[in-house]
Design a protein around this motif. Sequence first.
Motif, PDB file in Angstrom:
ATOM      1  N   ASP A  61       0.975  -1.376  -0.077  1.00  0.00           N
ATOM      2  CA  ASP A  61       0.130   0.009  -0.067  1.00  0.00           C
ATOM      3  C   ASP A  61       0.857   1.277  -0.062  1.00  0.00           C
ATOM      4  O   ASP A  61       2.012   1.290   0.672  1.00  0.00           O
ATOM      5  CB  ASP A  61      -0.934  -0.070   1.197  1.00  0.00           C
ATOM      6  N   THR A  62       0.400   2.152  -0.711  1.00  0.00           N
ATOM      7  CA  THR A  62       1.083   3.576  -0.553  1.00  0.00           C
ATOM      8  C   THR A  62       0.305   4.374   0.439  1.00  0.00           C
ATOM      9  O   THR A  62      -0.788   4.565   0.331  1.00  0.00           O
ATOM     10  CB  THR A  62       1.148   4.246  -1.959  1.00  0.00           C
ATOM     11  N   VAL A  63       0.995   4.978   1.458  1.00  0.00           N
ATOM     12  CA  VAL A  63       0.225   5.621   2.321  1.00  0.00           C
ATOM     13  C   VAL A  63       0.689   7.077   2.586  1.00  0.00           C
ATOM     14  O   VAL A  63       1.893   7.417   2.178  1.00  0.00           O
ATOM     15  CB  VAL A  63       0.524   4.706   3.747  1.00  0.00           C
ATOM     16  N   LEU A  64      -0.064   7.741   3.394  1.00  0.00           N
ATOM     17  CA  LEU A  64       0.295   9.195   3.493  1.00  0.00           C
ATOM     18  C   LEU A  64       0.459   9.072   5.038  1.00  0.00           C
ATOM     19  O   LEU A  64      -0.394   8.911   5.859  1.00  0.00           O
ATOM     20  CB  LEU A  64      -0.984  10.247   3.235  1.00  0.00           C
ATOM     21  N   TYR A  65       1.452   9.795   5.775  1.00  0.00           N
ATOM     22  CA  TYR A  65       1.752   9.965   7.106  1.00  0.00           C
ATOM     23  C   TYR A  65       2.154  11.059   7.553  1.00  0.00           C
ATOM     24  O   TYR A  65       2.477  12.095   6.808  1.00  0.00           O
ATOM     25  CB  TYR A  65       2.573   8.825   7.715  1.00  0.00           C
ATOM     26  N   GLY A  66       2.100  11.462   8.802  1.00  0.00           N
ATOM     27  CA  GLY A  66       2.626  12.683   9.490  1.00  0.00           C
ATOM     28  C   GLY A  66       3.974  13.190   9.353  1.00  0.00           C
ATOM     29  O   GLY A  66       4.698  12.235   8.942  1.00  0.00           O
ATOM     30  N   LYS A  67       4.371  14.292   9.006  1.00  0.00           N
ATOM     31  CA  LYS A  67       5.643  15.022   8.809  1.00  0.00           C
ATOM     32  C   LYS A  67       6.755  14.324  10.089  1.00  0.00           C
ATOM     33  O   LYS A  67       7.604  14.166   9.276  1.00  0.00           O
ATOM     34  CB  LYS A  67       5.670  16.546   8.733  1.00  0.00           C
ATOM     35  N   TYR A  68       6.317  14.265  10.965  1.00  0.00           N
ATOM     36  CA  TYR A  68       7.195  13.734  11.932  1.00  0.00           C
ATOM     37  C   TYR A  68       6.776  12.343  12.743  1.00  0.00           C
ATOM     38  O   TYR A  68       7.195  11.949  13.662  1.00  0.00           O
ATOM     39  CB  TYR A  68       7.295  14.775  13.364  1.00  0.00           C
ATOM     40  N   ALA A  69       6.039  11.630  11.746  1.00  0.00           N
ATOM     41  CA  ALA A  69       5.675  10.273  12.167  1.00  0.00           C
ATOM     42  C   ALA A  69       6.640   9.282  12.402  1.00  0.00           C
ATOM     43  O   ALA A  69       7.534   9.360  11.336  1.00  0.00           O
ATOM     44  CB  ALA A  69       4.294   9.942  11.476  1.00  0.00           C
ATOM     45  N   GLY A  70       6.821   8.484  13.105  1.00  0.00           N
ATOM     46  CA  GLY A  70       7.662   7.067  13.279  1.00  0.00           C
ATOM     47  C   GLY A  70       9.022   7.571  13.731  1.00  0.00           C
ATOM     48  O   GLY A  70       9.407   8.606  13.986  1.00  0.00           O
ATOM     49  N   THR A  71       9.821   6.262  13.608  1.00  0.00           N
ATOM     50  CA  THR A  71      11.279   6.423  13.948  1.00  0.00           C
ATOM     51  C   THR A  71      12.010   6.002  12.570  1.00  0.00           C
ATOM     52  O   THR A  71      11.650   4.981  12.311  1.00  0.00           O
ATOM     53  CB  THR A  71      11.417   5.475  15.295  1.00  0.00           C
ATOM     54  N   GLU A  72      12.813   6.612  12.417  1.00  0.00           N
ATOM     55  CA  GLU A  72      13.903   6.450  11.131  1.00  0.00           C
ATOM     56  C   GLU A  72      14.950   5.290  11.614  1.00  0.00           C
ATOM     57  O   GLU A  72      15.344   5.447  12.789  1.00  0.00           O
ATOM     58  CB  GLU A  72      14.640   7.632  10.734  1.00  0.00           C
ATOM     59  N   LEU A  73      14.922   4.230  10.667  1.00  0.00           N
ATOM     60  CA  LEU A  73      16.141   3.359  10.810  1.00  0.00           C
ATOM     61  C   LEU A  73      16.597   3.108   9.368  1.00  0.00           C
ATOM     62  O   LEU A  73      15.992   3.325   8.391  1.00  0.00           O
ATOM     63  CB  LEU A  73      15.525   2.142  11.597  1.00  0.00           C
ATOM     64  N   SER A  74      17.626   2.560   9.609  1.00  0.00           N
ATOM     65  CA  SER A  74      18.508   2.286   8.422  1.00  0.00           C
ATOM     66  C   SER A  74      19.087   0.683   8.384  1.00  0.00           C
ATOM     67  O   SER A  74      19.559   0.379   9.466  1.00  0.00           O
ATOM     68  CB  SER A  74      19.712   3.141   8.159  1.00  0.00           C
ATOM     69  N   VAL A  75      18.428  -0.216   7.371  1.00  0.00           N
ATOM     70  CA  VAL A  75      18.961  -1.539   7.253  1.00  0.00           C
ATOM     71  C   VAL A  75      19.384  -1.736   6.041  1.00  0.00           C
ATOM     72  O   VAL A  75      18.894  -1.266   5.065  1.00  0.00           O
ATOM     73  CB  VAL A  75      17.469  -2.366   7.630  1.00  0.00           C
ATOM     74  N   GLU A  76      20.672  -2.351   6.043  1.00  0.00           N
ATOM     75  CA  GLU A  76      21.339  -2.675   4.753  1.00  0.00           C
ATOM     76  C   GLU A  76      21.360  -1.674   3.744  1.00  0.00           C
ATOM     77  O   GLU A  76      21.162  -1.723   2.388  1.00  0.00           O
ATOM     78  CB  GLU A  76      20.543  -3.982   4.182  1.00  0.00           C
ATOM     79  N   GLY A  77      21.695  -0.233   4.453  1.00  0.00           N
ATOM     80  CA  GLY A  77      21.721   0.764   3.167  1.00  0.00           C
ATOM     81  C   GLY A  77      20.626   1.328   2.993  1.00  0.00           C
ATOM     82  O   GLY A  77      20.381   2.457   2.358  1.00  0.00           O
ATOM     83  N   ASN A  78      19.272   1.080   3.255  1.00  0.00           N
ATOM     84  CA  ASN A  78      18.002   1.270   3.060  1.00  0.00           C
ATOM     85  C   ASN A  78      17.471   2.170   4.058  1.00  0.00           C
ATOM     86  O   ASN A  78      17.555   1.604   5.259  1.00  0.00           O
ATOM     87  CB  ASN A  78      16.982   0.328   2.529  1.00  0.00           C
ATOM     88  N   ASP A  79      16.931   3.181   3.953  1.00  0.00           N
ATOM     89  CA  ASP A  79      16.166   4.195   5.032  1.00  0.00           C
ATOM     90  C   ASP A  79      14.604   3.538   5.005  1.00  0.00           C
ATOM     91  O   ASP A  79      13.833   3.617   4.017  1.00  0.00           O
ATOM     92  CB  ASP A  79      16.405   5.683   4.763  1.00  0.00           C
ATOM     93  N   TYR A  80      14.169   3.550   6.403  1.00  0.00           N
ATOM     94  CA  TYR A  80      12.704   3.206   6.635  1.00  0.00           C
ATOM     95  C   TYR A  80      12.310   3.944   7.808  1.00  0.00           C
ATOM     96  O   TYR A  80      12.973   4.540   8.714  1.00  0.00           O
ATOM     97  CB  TYR A  80      12.581   1.680   7.092  1.00  0.00           C
ATOM     98  N   LEU A  81      11.093   3.866   7.868  1.00  0.00           N
ATOM     99  CA  LEU A  81      10.169   4.380   9.102  1.00  0.00           C
ATOM    100  C   LEU A  81       9.361   3.407   9.591  1.00  0.00           C
ATOM    101  O   LEU A  81       8.663   2.601   9.098  1.00  0.00           O
ATOM    102  CB  LEU A  81       9.256   5.623   8.674  1.00  0.00           C
TER     103      LEU A  81
END
Length: 92
Positions: A61-81
Amino acid sequence: MSQVNIKPLADRVLVEPAAAEEKTASGLYIPDTAKEKPQKGTVVAVGNGKKDEPLTVKVGDTVLYGKYAGTELSVEGNDYLIMRESDIFAVL
């Protein structure tokens, strides 16, 4: 969409943010210092949901979320929230 070995718990969702806009609708290029943090992304993994509340989003799914939502993390060189499903405003 990338394959990742992270399984979120409970009502959490792993989102891969979309790339920041490179230029405006009128064709002007945006410098790196002025780029906005993206507020749209693709769901990569979902948890099992809470006992009384099943999740409504699914992988892909493609989703819209808040500007400061979630926690950033990096796994194997890719960025995720990673965020709770309640931080997601809409499914596109």
